[in-house]
Design a protein around this motif. Structure first.
Motif, PDB file in Angstrom:
ATOM      1  N   VAL A  85       0.852  -1.191   0.000  1.00  0.00           N
ATOM      2  CA  VAL A  85       0.000   0.000   0.000  1.00  0.00           C
ATOM      3  C   VAL A  85       0.887   1.240   0.000  1.00  0.00           C
ATOM      4  CG1 VAL A  85      -1.707   1.306   1.356  1.00  0.00           C
ATOM      5  CG2 VAL A  85      -1.920  -1.179   1.117  1.00  0.00           C
ATOM      6  N   ASP A  86       0.696   2.079  -1.019  1.00  0.00           N
ATOM      7  CA  ASP A  86       1.468   3.324  -1.133  1.00  0.00           C
ATOM      8  C   ASP A  86       0.683   4.533  -0.626  1.00  0.00           C
ATOM      9  OD1 ASP A  86       3.707   2.188  -2.847  1.00  0.00           O
ATOM     10  OD2 ASP A  86       1.946   1.702  -4.050  1.00  0.00           O
ATOM     11  N   ARG A 125       1.021  -0.108  10.967  1.00  0.00           N
ATOM     12  CA  ARG A 125       1.575  -1.293  10.289  1.00  0.00           C
ATOM     13  C   ARG A 125       1.844  -1.018   8.810  1.00  0.00           C
ATOM     14  NH1 ARG A 125      -1.441  -6.596  12.207  1.00  0.00           N
ATOM     15  NH2 ARG A 125       0.260  -7.522  10.991  1.00  0.00           N
ATOM     16  N   PHE A 126       0.893  -0.345   8.117  1.00  0.00           N
ATOM     17  CA  PHE A 126       1.202   0.025   6.723  1.00  0.00           C
ATOM     18  C   PHE A 126       2.251   1.137   6.692  1.00  0.00           C
ATOM     19  CE2 PHE A 126      -3.091  -1.780   5.380  1.00  0.00           C
ATOM     20  CZ  PHE A 126      -2.540  -2.807   4.639  1.00  0.00           C
ATOM     21  N   GLY A 127       2.191   2.042   7.679  1.00  0.00           N
ATOM     22  CA  GLY A 127       3.154   3.154   7.735  1.00  0.00           C
ATOM     23  C   GLY A 127       4.591   2.654   7.859  1.00  0.00           C
ATOM     24  N   LYS A 128       4.803   1.630   8.690  1.00  0.00           N
ATOM     25  CA  LYS A 128       6.160   1.081   8.838  1.00  0.00           C
ATOM     26  C   LYS A 128       6.662   0.479   7.534  1.00  0.00           C
ATOM     27  CE  LYS A 128       7.075  -1.181  12.797  1.00  0.00           C
ATOM     28  NZ  LYS A 128       6.850  -1.845  14.107  1.00  0.00           N
ATOM     29  N   SER A 177      11.460   9.724   6.688  1.00  0.00           N
ATOM     30  CA  SER A 177      11.693   8.652   5.704  1.00  0.00           C
ATOM     31  C   SER A 177      10.861   8.846   4.453  1.00  0.00           C
ATOM     32  CB  SER A 177      11.343   7.298   6.325  1.00  0.00           C
ATOM     33  OG  SER A 177      11.975   7.139   7.558  1.00  0.00           O
ATOM     34  N   GLY A 178      10.365  10.056   4.235  1.00  0.00           N
ATOM     35  CA  GLY A 178       9.641  10.333   2.989  1.00  0.00           C
ATOM     36  C   GLY A 178       8.186   9.913   2.985  1.00  0.00           C
TER      37      GLY A 178
END
Ligand SMILES: NC(=O)c1ccc[n+]([C@@H]2O[C@H](COP(=O)([O-])OP(=O)(O)OC[C@H]3O[C@@H](n4cnc5c(N)ncnc54)[C@H](OP(=O)(O)O)[C@@H]3O)[C@@H](O)[C@H]2O)c1
Length: 263
Positions: A85-86, A125-128, A177-178
Motif C-alpha cells: 500500500v502506497d 503497520r502500513f506506515g512502517k 523517511s519520505g
C-alpha cells in the motif's frame, strides 16, 4: 488489462461519502485500489465502475472494522496478493446515535474500535512498510469537531482529537523517511453520515455556508498530503471556525459544550 506496476491505494469506508469520493479521485490519479467497508455489493459496484472508467485494478475487501481482527486480516490479504500500500486513507467512521448514558457499551466500543484502534493499527503497520520503502502517503479522516468545544455526552469529538494528534505525531516521525501523514478535518459534509447517526433533521437547519460536498473535501485532503501538510481543514469558513475554536477560553468551551450537541 491489469495494471499491477502502478501504485496501490487502500481506502476504508469506501462504500459511501468521503471514502467513495477518495476512491474516484485516486483511481483518476492512476492508483490501483483496495476498497474496504462492510457493504460488499456497494464496493463491488464501485469497483466495476472505477475499473471500467479508469482502467485500474480494483479489489474489494468486505470487512467490519469493529472486529479487532479485521486490520490483521486486511494486512495479511494485501501480502497474499503480493501488493504493498502506497496511499492509505483511514476514513471509515460514524458517531453513536445517543449520549454516553443512553448508549449501550457495545456501540461506544465500536466507535473506539473503528476510528481509534483499527485506524491506528492500519496507520502504523502500513506506515512502517512505507517507511522501509521510503515512500508513502496516509490520510486519516478526523473532523473539524477535533477543534470545537466537545458537546455533552459524546465520545466522537475526543476520538477525532485523538486522530488529529496521532496523525501529527506519526507525520513528525515518518516524514524523515519520505512518508507523509495528514489529518483531514472536514466540517459538515454532504454524505450519509448524519442519516446513519440519526441527526439529519437537526443538521438540516444549518445554513448552507456550513456545508461542503465530499469532492471538495477530498480534493483538499489529497493536495494537502501530497504537499506534506500534516493538518488540512478544507475551506475558508471551516478554517475560521477551527481557528476561533482553538482560542476560546477553557471555561467558555465547557459552557458552550454543555448546551448539548449541534451534530
Ligand atoms: N459527513 C460529515 O459531516 C463529516 C464531517 C467530519 C468528519 N467526517 C468523517 O468522515 C469519515 C467518512 O464519513 P462520511 O461522512 O463519508 O459518512 P458515510 O457516508 O456514512 O460513510 C461512512 C463509511 O464508513 C464505513 N464504515 C462505517 N462503519 C464501519 C465499520 N464498522 N467497518 C467498516 N467500514 C465502516 C461505511 O461503510 P459500510 O457501512 O459499508 O461498512 C461507509 O463507507 C468518518 O470518519 C466521519 O467521522 C464526516
Amino acid at each position: 488489462m491489469t495494471t499491477m506496476s502502478k501504485r496501490t491505494a487502500l481506502i476504508t469506508g469506501a462504500s459511501a461519502g468521503i471514502g467513495e469520493r477518495f476512491s474516484h479521485r485516486l483511481a483518476r490519479e492512476g492508483y490501483n485500489l483496495i476498497l474496504v467497508a462492510r457493504r460488499r455489493e456497494r464496493l463491488e459496484a464501485l469497483a466495476e465502475s472505477l475499473a471500467g472508467k479508469y482502467g485500474v485494478d480494483v479489489r474489494v475487501l468486505s470487512e467490519d472494522l469493529g472486529d479487532p481482527q479485521a486490520p490483521s486480516r486486511i494486512i495479511d490479504q494485501v501480502q497474499t496478493w503480493d501488493l504493498h500500500v502506497d496511499f492509505l486513507v483511514n476514513n471509515a467512521g460514524f458517531a453513536a446515535k445517543t449520549s454516553l448514558v443512553k448508549s449501550e457499551w457495545p456501540e461506544l466500543q465500536q466507535e473506539i474500535q473503528v476510528m481509534v484502534t483499527a485506524l491506528t493499527e492500519l496507520m502504523i503497520r502500513f506506515g512502517k512498510q512505507m517507511v522501509s520503502r521510503g515512500y508513502g502517503h496516509i490520510v486519516n479522516v478526523s473532523s473539524l469537531a477535533a477543534f470545537a468545544p466537545t458537546p455533552a455526552g459524546m465520545l466522537y469529538t475526543g476520538i477525532k482529537s485523538y486522530v488529529l494528534n496521532a496523525s501529527e505525531s506519526a507525520d513528525m516521525e515518518f516524514k524523515r523517511s519520505g512518508v507523509h501523514v495528514t489529518a483531514l478535518c472536514p466540517g459538515f459534509t454532504y454524505t450519509e453520515f448524519h442519516d446513519v447517526q440519526g441527526t439529519r433533521d437537526l443538521v438540516s437547519k444549518l445554513p448552507s455556508v456550513f456545508w461542503q460536498d465530499a469532492e471538495t473535501v477530498v480534493d483538499a485532503g489529497y493536495r494537502a498530503v501530497l504537499a506534506g501538510r500534516p493538518v488540512c481543514v478544507p475551506g475558508a469558513f471551516n478554517k475560521t471556525m477551527g481557528g476561533l475554536s482553538r482560542i476560546l477560553p477553557e471555561a467558555l468551551r465547557y459552557r458552550l459544550g454543555s448546551r448539548g450537541r449541534i451534530y
